[in-house]
Design an enzyme around this catalytic site. Structure first.
Site, PDB file in Angstrom:
ATOM      1  N   THR A  76       8.035  -9.696 -46.726  1.00 17.70           N
ATOM      2  CA  THR A  76       7.099  -9.459 -45.480  1.00 17.70           C
ATOM      3  C   THR A  76       5.804  -8.757 -45.708  1.00 17.70           C
ATOM      4  O   THR A  76       5.843  -7.502 -46.182  1.00 17.70           O
ATOM      5  CB  THR A  76       8.044  -8.755 -44.361  1.00 17.70           C
ATOM      6  OG1 THR A  76       9.241  -9.299 -44.152  1.00 17.70           O
ATOM      7  CG2 THR A  76       7.302  -8.660 -43.170  1.00 17.70           C
ATOM      8  N   GLU A  77       4.735  -9.351 -45.324  1.00 13.21           N
ATOM      9  CA  GLU A  77       3.476  -8.786 -45.269  1.00 13.21           C
ATOM     10  C   GLU A  77       3.081  -8.063 -46.595  1.00 13.21           C
ATOM     11  O   GLU A  77       2.066  -7.218 -46.798  1.00 13.21           O
ATOM     12  CB  GLU A  77       3.152  -7.723 -44.242  1.00 13.21           C
ATOM     13  CG  GLU A  77       3.463  -8.172 -42.724  1.00 13.21           C
ATOM     14  CD  GLU A  77       2.409  -9.063 -42.301  1.00 13.21           C
ATOM     15  OE1 GLU A  77       1.333  -9.057 -42.525  1.00 13.21           O
ATOM     16  OE2 GLU A  77       3.000 -10.262 -41.782  1.00 13.21           O
ATOM     17  N   LEU A  78       3.660  -8.679 -47.856  1.00  9.80           N
ATOM     18  CA  LEU A  78       3.385  -8.407 -49.125  1.00  9.80           C
ATOM     19  C   LEU A  78       3.759  -6.820 -49.351  1.00  9.80           C
ATOM     20  O   LEU A  78       3.068  -6.016 -49.928  1.00  9.80           O
ATOM     21  CB  LEU A  78       2.033  -8.220 -49.514  1.00  9.80           C
ATOM     22  CG  LEU A  78       1.509  -9.890 -49.545  1.00  9.80           C
ATOM     23  CD1 LEU A  78       0.457  -9.895 -50.642  1.00  9.80           C
ATOM     24  CD2 LEU A  78       2.575 -10.622 -50.496  1.00  9.80           C
TER      25      LEU A  78
END
Lengths: 416, 399
Positions: free
Chosen positions: A149-151
């Site tokens: 998620t979201e890097l």
């Protein structure tokens, strides 16, 4: 060689409706706003499909047909895919067509685009598996490269993900991590046997994602030849140019009238004018290129905000309180064995809910405000907490069989 | 730059926000190098002028005119006031008094040297217009409230005409919010290009006791009650009736809540009666009008402050509450809602939403703390200095 790796993140959460105190114990639907406003998930999917998913994906499909060298990759969240099935099957069909070309790749992640890795590894694993299942069902492929998620990333995650069988992982090419090193090489993730790390080239990515339509930017207007020139400059001192961005960049964040589609249409042929350039998917990059060095990232990084850390989701006490409360009922939720309860709980794990509660408006403010469907972070918090309180009551006070049926009947007439 | 300013009495002799605004603005203007001749009406006065010294050695040249004018005066109030006077010099009605004040103002304008005239609110507009006529200097009228805010639907035609004429004859109109600007355009026909918005500010040093608790309310809190505050004149404009309706709804879910009403006004009886009729009088505390230090303590002790105004040109109390670290729920029909992000906002008529917002603040302590903490920072940023600098650019634009 400089290989351009396009990776698009395709996600929409199910936003919690204006769920008031008075509804607690009375209304067990949390995501079904039908007001046509910024909380109406169906209306949002339809709008984004019209502005981005359908035109952008059609364009990518054309480009794949036109240039045999062209490659593209996506991460579809599960919660987006189920909404596409419900609200925009047309979008889903075009994505399926793109995947059928065999030159597009899907990246693995959590089904709910959650922060589960930070709170509960068991749940994290379940959500990754759920996602893989969904991807296989809709696209008949098995992802081999992971992105969280979201890097959101650190060494611990890399080691965990390698154990799950993944060969590579994506992360932000944050300055404070890389220092003098370049994001244009692959790295070996510290503490893993051979997990390869692909880092976002945030300058070139953000030139497209954030600055493309900005008339005050000194490089405006950004043309395909100009961008290709920048990419060519990397040739000789890098292997990959990782252009990672939200898919909504195409047509939604950067509107069609900025010329974003024309830019994308021209870009492959401009890049291919240089004989040493080509395109790769993440798994192709992993196969083709060796790592330049090992990279240790003990603390969490992400691709969000100037801080590139967890502060977009977890910086104020409301965000911590909401997440702690949510994950604290994990055991009881699972024990309930009630599929509706479990599904509702999981939908609440989506990271966007916590992003909306963020109060650090004044530094990175504009971005947060732009992406916030609620008037204030306080509204995001209270509606979430009200819904969570209701969910808790549902688990703690099981309804007698008769009422169960009644509620189920009522629910089937409502979109869940 | 020298300004002839028609203003109102400073705290602590003021009632309401107008005196606070006059003090805040003139102090910040002086600090920024603007000279001011400050004219104000005073019931008991000497004819000599004096220098008012602000704490930091900035002077204000003050002239008083003997007059019965007070901010927010209504014809009725003036009528009962004048009846008590014997053999006086004052006008027989509020309007005569406003015109008499204007004539005295004219005398001052003839004697003094200045570059621009600045008049605060309608009672001093005719004074400003007269001063402009005899001096030929540009006039700025500053709208802190209009008859449409005060009247709650009942617009006094005479007051309206005085306001309209002042705005028309002025070279620039200042409004305290976008909200008021819209109203001035719509109801007074003033073109947008002639209006500048200058939001009010607040000065933390004016609230020295803002970290002290109110003893009585603390006792209630120790007994398990949560305190929800209303503070303002009890008039149609301030919406106390909406506060009572929201209270009724909150009490259904949170019986241990005490609703404290600070202020007095012509709706006091009606508000009490309403609380009785709804059966919630036991959870409503009417404490009357209060001054500085006492107000500070109440603000600080309360769990939430509600400003349900029907039409609020600015609403300094919202900033006051935030300055005391107490979260704010306010109507969208207010100027303060334009400058405060860290608050919950609702339409004044939507008492369900208002009740839900109150309940949220009471139920989720972490949110209450965040709103208070962030709101306090935000209020600290609403300085009169910013307002004064904006005013100076307006002065420059007309001279």
């Amino acid at each position: 060689m400089a290989s351009v790796c396009f990776y698009f993140h395709v996600h929409q959460p199910r936003r919690v409706k204006k769920y008031r105190h008075f509804a607690i114990g009375e209304d067990s639907t949390y995501f079904n706003d039908e007001s046509g406003t910024s909380l109406d998930n169906k209306a949002i999917i339809e709008k984004v499909a019209r502005k981005c998913y359908i035109p952008a994906t059609s364009l990518l499909l054309d480009l794949l047909h036109k240039h045999k060298e062209f490659r593209v990759s996506f991460s579809f969240t599960g919660i987006l895919l189920e909404q596409l099935e419900e609200y925009s099957p047309e979008s889903l069909e075009i994505f399926q067509k793109v995947m059928k070309t065999g030159r597009a790749e899907i990246i693995a992640e959590t089904y709910y685009h959650s922060l589960a890795f930070l709170y509960n590894k068991e749940e994290f694993k379940s959500q990754v598996e759920m996602h893989a299942k969904k991807i296989y069902k809709l696209f008949h492929v098995k992802p081999t490269v992971f992105r969280n998620t979201e890097l959101i990333y650190n060494d611990e995650l890399a080691a965990y993900v390698e154990k799950m069988g993944y060969k590579g992982i994506l992360a932000e090419g944050a300055d404070h991590i890389l220092g003098w090193r370049s994001p244009n090489f692959l790295y070996k993730a510290h503490g893993t046997k051979n997990l390869k790390l692909l880092l976002k080239n945030y300058r070139l990515s953000d030139d497209i994602a954030f600055r493309f339509g900005e008339r005050s930017w000194k490089e405006w207007p950004l043309t395909a030849p100009k961008f290709a020139q920048w990419a060519n400059a990397i040739n000789g001192n890098g292997n990959v140019i990782n252009l990672f961005m939200d898919y909504e960049t195409l047509g939604e964040h950067q509107w069609e009238d900025t010329g974003i589609f024309d830019f994308l249409r021209e870009l492959p042929s401009e890049l291919l004018k240089h004989p040493d350039n080509d395109f790769v998917t993440p798994s192709e990059a992993i196969k083709r290129y060796d790592v330049a060095a090992e990279l240790s990232i003990p603390n969490y990084i992400s691709w969000a905000d100037v801080e590139r850390d967890l502060s977009a989701w977890l910086s104020n006490p409301m965000q911590h309180d909401a997440s702690n409360n949510l994950y604290s009922i994990y055991e009881t939720v699972m024990k309930s064995k009630d599929p509706a309860v479990i599904e509702n709980w999981r939908r609440m794990t989506t990271s966007d809910h916590f992003y909306y509660m963020c109060t650090k408006w004044f530094a990175d403010g504009d971005v947060h405000k732009y992406f916030n469907p609620y008037d204030t972070p306080y509204d995001a918090f209270r509606y979430f907490m009200n819904a969570l309180t209701d969910l808790r009551i549902r688990i703690e006070t099981p309804k007698p069989e008769k009422q169960h049926k009644k509620r189920a009947g009522k629910k089937s007439s409502l979109p869940v | 730059m020298k300004v002839l300013m028609f203003g109102w009495e400073f705290p602590p002799h003021n009632s309401g926000g107008l005196g606070v605004a006059c003090q805040g603005l003139s102090r910040a203007l002086s600090e920024n190098g603007t000279e001011i001749i400050f004219v104000l009406p005073k019931e008991v006065t000497t004819n000599e002028h004096f220098k008012f010294v602000f704490a930091n050695n900035v002077f204000l040249d003050v002239r008083t005119v003997q007059s019965l004018l007070t901010p927010y005066a209504t014809s009725e109030q003036y009528g009962s006031m004048i009846q008590k006077m014997q053999g006086n010099i004052y006008g027989a009605s509020l309007f005569e008094e406003v015109m008499r004040y204007a004539m005295r103002a004219k005398d001052i304008a003839q004697k003094e040297e200045f570059d621009v005239i600045h008049a605060h609110d309608w009672l001093s507009f005719p004074a400003g217009v007269e001063a402009k006529r005899v001096s030929g200097k540009p006039l700025i009228v500053h709208v802190h409230a209009t008859e449409f805010d005060r009247g709650g639907g009942n617009v006094n035609e005479q007051v309206y005409q005085v306001e309209k004429e002042g705005m028309e004859k002025a070279d620039k109109v200042i409004t305290v919010s976008e909200f008021t600007k819209q109203l001035v355009m719509e109801h007074y026909g003033i073109p947008e290009s002639k209006i500048s918005v200058v939001h009010n500010g607040i000065n933390p040093v004016d609230y020295p006791g803002r970290d002290q608790d109110d003893f009585g309310l603390m006792k209630l809190k120790q007994a398990g009650y949560r305190i929800v505050l209303f503070l303002g004149r009890l008039t149609l404009q301030k919406g106390p009736d909406y506060f009572v309706k929201a209270a009724k709804k909150v009490l259904e879910y949170q019986p241990k809540t005490m609703f404290v009403i600070v202020g007095s006004g012509d709706m006091e009886g009606k508000t009490m009666q309403m609380a009785s009729e709804l059966g919630i009088a036991g959870n409503m505390l009417f404490v009357g009008f209060m001054r500085d230090e006492q107000r500070s303590k109440i603000y600080h002790t309360a769990d939430a402050y509600v400003m349900p105004s029907v039409s609020e040109p600015f609403g300094i109390t919202a900033l006051e509450s935030l300055l005391h670290g107490t979260p704010v729920i306010m109507s969208k029909q207010s100027g303060a809602s334009e400058v405060v992000l860290h608050a919950l906002k609702t339409n004044f008529w939507d008492t369900d939403e208002m009740a839900d917002q109150i309940l949220s603040v009471l139920e989720y302590p972490v949110m209450k703390t965040e709103m208070g903490k962030n709101g306090e920072k935000e209020a600290m940023n609403c300085s009169w200095d910013k307002a004064a600098k904006k005013l100076q650019t307006v002065y420059k634009s007309v001279t």
